[in-house]
Write a protein that holds these residues in place. Structure first.
Motif, short mmCIF file in Angstrom:
data_model
loop_
_atom_site.label_atom_id
_atom_site.label_comp_id
_atom_site.label_asym_id
_atom_site.label_seq_id
_atom_site.Cartn_x
_atom_site.Cartn_y
_atom_site.Cartn_z
N GLU A 113 -10.36 107.61 37.08
CA GLU A 113 -11.41 108.62 37.13
C GLU A 113 -12.62 108.09 36.38
N GLY A 114 -13.77 108.26 36.95
CA GLY A 114 -15.00 107.85 36.30
C GLY A 114 -15.28 106.36 36.42
N MET B 121 -10.72 107.13 33.08
CA MET B 121 -9.56 106.57 33.73
C MET B 121 -8.33 107.14 33.06
N ILE B 122 -7.36 107.49 33.85
CA ILE B 122 -6.13 108.07 33.32
C ILE B 122 -4.96 107.23 33.82
N LEU B 123 -4.07 106.87 32.90
CA LEU B 123 -2.83 106.20 33.28
C LEU B 123 -1.72 107.23 33.19
N PRO B 124 -1.08 107.59 34.32
CA PRO B 124 0.01 108.55 34.26
C PRO B 124 1.14 108.03 33.37
N THR B 125 1.64 108.90 32.53
CA THR B 125 2.69 108.51 31.59
C THR B 125 3.91 109.41 31.75
N CYS B 126 5.04 108.89 31.29
CA CYS B 126 6.29 109.63 31.32
C CYS B 126 6.20 110.77 30.30
#
Length: 106
Positions: free
Chosen positions: A20-21, A1-6
């Motif tokens: 993801e996953g 899992m991805i958390l979009p970051t600044c």
């Protein structure tokens, strides 16, 4: 899992959630996204029902609150297995507030 970051400050971008996953049903994904978008203020179970069943002309099933509770339980298991995010709950019953928190290993 991805958390979009600044890219500047590294903080998680509000409302952005890329998993993801982690296999979630469409309803679980709507719940997780709604809770994530709410940020630290979180959402009550009534708010979740309103958001998950917003497109349903009948407002969702007769026992919508129960359905949401079950889907949260199932999503929690899958998110916890991924080891990045958890759904936290403050309180009990209809006044409980759900929010996303980073998984703490220990």
């Amino acid at each position: 899992m991805i958390l979009p970051t600044c890219k500047c400050c590294g903080q998680t971008l509000p409302g952005a959630l890329e998993i993801e996953g982690v296999r979630l049903t469409p309803q679980q994904m709507r719940i997780v996204k709604a809770i994530h978008r709410a940020g630290q203020s979180g959402l009550t179970i009534d708010d979740l029902v309103d958001r998950v069943y917003a497109d349903d002309p009948n407002g969702g099933p007769d026992k919508a609150i129960h359905v949401i509770h079950v889907q949260i339980m199932l999503a929690r298991r899958r998110l916890k297995a991924a080891g990045i995010l958890e759904i936290a709950c403050d309180g009990y019953g209809t006044g409980a507030t759900y929010r996303m928190v980073r998984h703490v290993t220990g």
